[in-house]
Design a protein around this motif. Structure first.
Motif, short mmCIF file in Angstrom:
data_model
loop_
_atom_site.label_atom_id
_atom_site.label_comp_id
_atom_site.label_asym_id
_atom_site.label_seq_id
_atom_site.Cartn_x
_atom_site.Cartn_y
_atom_site.Cartn_z
N LEU A 120 3.74 -52.01 -2.60
CA LEU A 120 3.10 -50.81 -2.02
C LEU A 120 1.98 -51.18 -1.07
N LEU A 121 1.07 -52.05 -1.50
CA LEU A 121 -0.04 -52.43 -0.64
C LEU A 121 0.44 -53.19 0.58
N GLY A 122 1.43 -54.05 0.39
CA GLY A 122 1.96 -54.80 1.52
C GLY A 122 2.60 -53.92 2.57
N GLN A 123 3.27 -52.85 2.15
CA GLN A 123 3.86 -51.92 3.11
C GLN A 123 2.78 -51.23 3.94
N LEU A 124 1.69 -50.87 3.29
CA LEU A 124 0.58 -50.26 4.02
C LEU A 124 -0.08 -51.25 4.97
N ALA A 174 12.09 -60.38 -2.26
CA ALA A 174 12.96 -59.23 -2.54
C ALA A 174 13.48 -58.64 -1.23
N PRO A 175 14.77 -58.72 -0.97
CA PRO A 175 15.30 -58.26 0.33
C PRO A 175 15.07 -56.78 0.60
N ARG A 176 15.14 -55.93 -0.43
CA ARG A 176 14.96 -54.49 -0.17
C ARG A 176 13.53 -54.21 0.28
N ARG A 177 12.57 -54.88 -0.29
CA ARG A 177 11.19 -54.70 0.14
C ARG A 177 11.02 -55.10 1.61
N LEU A 178 11.66 -56.17 1.99
CA LEU A 178 11.57 -56.63 3.37
C LEU A 178 12.23 -55.65 4.33
N GLU A 179 13.29 -55.01 3.89
CA GLU A 179 13.92 -53.98 4.72
C GLU A 179 12.94 -52.84 4.99
N PHE A 180 12.20 -52.43 3.97
CA PHE A 180 11.18 -51.40 4.17
C PHE A 180 10.12 -51.88 5.17
N ALA A 181 9.67 -53.12 5.01
CA ALA A 181 8.63 -53.65 5.89
C ALA A 181 9.11 -53.67 7.34
N LYS A 182 10.37 -54.08 7.55
CA LYS A 182 10.92 -54.11 8.91
C LYS A 182 10.97 -52.72 9.51
N ALA A 204 7.88 -43.23 -20.21
CA ALA A 204 8.25 -44.51 -20.81
C ALA A 204 9.40 -45.16 -20.05
N ASP A 205 10.36 -44.35 -19.61
CA ASP A 205 11.49 -44.88 -18.83
C ASP A 205 11.03 -45.42 -17.48
N ALA A 206 10.09 -44.73 -16.86
CA ALA A 206 9.58 -45.16 -15.55
C ALA A 206 8.92 -46.53 -15.65
N TYR A 207 8.07 -46.70 -16.65
CA TYR A 207 7.37 -47.99 -16.78
C TYR A 207 8.33 -49.10 -17.24
N HIS A 208 9.31 -48.74 -18.04
CA HIS A 208 10.31 -49.75 -18.44
C HIS A 208 11.04 -50.27 -17.22
N LEU A 209 11.40 -49.37 -16.30
CA LEU A 209 12.06 -49.79 -15.06
C LEU A 209 11.18 -50.76 -14.28
N LEU A 210 9.89 -50.43 -14.16
CA LEU A 210 8.99 -51.27 -13.39
C LEU A 210 8.78 -52.64 -14.03
N LEU A 211 8.74 -52.68 -15.34
CA LEU A 211 8.52 -53.95 -16.04
C LEU A 211 9.76 -54.84 -16.03
N THR A 212 10.95 -54.24 -15.87
CA THR A 212 12.17 -55.02 -15.97
C THR A 212 12.84 -55.30 -14.63
N VAL A 222 12.45 -51.48 -6.80
CA VAL A 222 11.72 -50.21 -6.80
C VAL A 222 10.60 -50.29 -5.77
N MET A 223 10.31 -49.15 -5.11
CA MET A 223 9.12 -49.10 -4.27
C MET A 223 8.22 -47.99 -4.83
N GLY A 224 8.08 -46.88 -4.16
CA GLY A 224 7.20 -45.83 -4.66
C GLY A 224 7.84 -45.05 -5.80
#
Length: 337
Positions: free
Chosen positions: A151-155, A174-182, A313-321, A326-328
């Motif tokens: 998130l911070l890197g995209q900003l 992570a390729p998907r993150r780089l796609e967002f950055a591009k 709980a499901d949201a944080y489980h996704l982020l931890l695993t 995931v982005m925002g």
């Protein structure tokens, strides 16, 4: 009056607690959350206790812990002495993930009509990064490297572009993150670890090295890989906060090439504007909103997931695993109605 509040009750334990909303005091407004954004790095560190004993993290995170600080809501009531806001106004605050809350009116920033709730939730992160960009003191034509495309890197990619950078190089595994950055202004994307990137960065910068490098990962071992990417007398910006600062290591580049290391954190800006520095958190947030209004920055298309707060709980489980996918991540409080 009751409110549903997302709470870390202990390490790796997420619950939604039904609690009382405090009575309004003078100068306060009552707000109903509409959308809140998970600050993925910070909140995952807090939930998993991924930090060293004795750090400020250790002093801050006490269970039950109420995570979050990126809130867009609607005023539902105001104290009798409040004249700056009224019921129905949309406001951005640093309140945690909670359904209803009372807050001082001075700390509630009215959201412009052209800024969506989802975009408004990004303001605390945008302020943190903007503070770092200001401390970097960019010059037109800078070559900028941003290590970490969360998130911070995209900003940071977008702010560096706005600041007149010649090249904005985003590094992540992570390729998907780089796609967002591009898609948001990075001129070059490098899918690799920072320790592998030096030759590529020096090739892009015509052998000079970067004027400014941002370590924006929160991972302590990145620092030693980021320093060699700089030109002589370049600046290394640490934006974000490692949970294990004792693992951050300097390299000989600092002395041999006269590098500067500058930290930037949300607590740095002045509380009130003055003649030398008018850029308080609120003023930086207002500027971020102006950029959103003028389409000079975009964040709504960085949101990849929406959750009901009941499914926290499901949201944080996704982020931890599987955080790299995931982005925002937004909690939609209207889903509790």
């Amino acid at each position: 009056m009751k409110t549903s509040n997302i709470t870390f009750t202990e390490k790796n334990e997420v619950k939604v607690l039904l609690e009382e909303v405090p009575e309004l005091k003078e100068g306060q407004v009552l707000v109903r959350s509409r959308k809140t954004l998970i600050s993925t790095g910070t909140e995952c560190i807090c939930l998993s206790r991924n930090f060293e004993p004795g750090t400020h993290w250790d002093n801050w995170v006490k269970y039950p812990f109420y995570p979050g600080y990126s809130n867009a809501g609607e005023v539902v009531a105001v104290a009798s002495d409040v004249t700056t806001l009224r019921p129905g106004d949309r406001v951005a605050t640093s309140a945690s993930h909670r359904q209803f809350f009372a807050i001082e009116a001075d700390y509630a920033l009215k959201i412009p009509d052209a800024v969506s709730d989802e975009s408004a939730t990004w303001f605390p992160l945008a302020v943190t990064v903007q503070n770092g960009v200001r401390r970097a003191e960019h010059k037109m034509g800078d070559d900028v490297v941003i290590v970490g495309a969360g998130l911070l890197g995209q900003l940071a990619v977008q702010y560096a572009s706005l600041s007149g950078a010649r090249s904005v190089i985003s590094i992540d595994t992570a390729p998907r993150r780089l796609e967002f950055a591009k898609a948001h202004g990075a001129t070059h994307i490098l899918e690799m670890g920072v320790e592998e990137s030096r030759d590529v960065v020096f090739d892009i910068t015509e052998g000079r090295g970067a004027d400014v490098v941002y370590d924006i990962t929160g991972h302590p071992k990145v620092l030693s890989g980021a320093l060699p990417l700089l030109r002589k007398f370049g600046k290394l910006m640490i934006v974000g906060d490692a949970g294990a600062p004792s693992e951050q290591r300097l390299t000989p580049d600092v002395i041999k090439r006269g590098l500067q290391i500058i930290g930037a954190h949300a607590v740095n800006p002045p509380l009130v504007p003055n003649d030398e520095n008018r850029w308080t958190r609120l003023n930086m947030a207002r500027l971020f909103f102006h950029y959103i209004e003028r389409n000079q920055m975009r964040v709504s298309d960085l949101i990849t997931h929406h959750f009901s707060p009941a499914d926290a709980a499901d949201a944080y489980h996704l982020l931890l695993t599987d955080r790299s996918a995931v982005m925002g991540v937004i909690f939609d409080w209207d889903l509790l109605e």
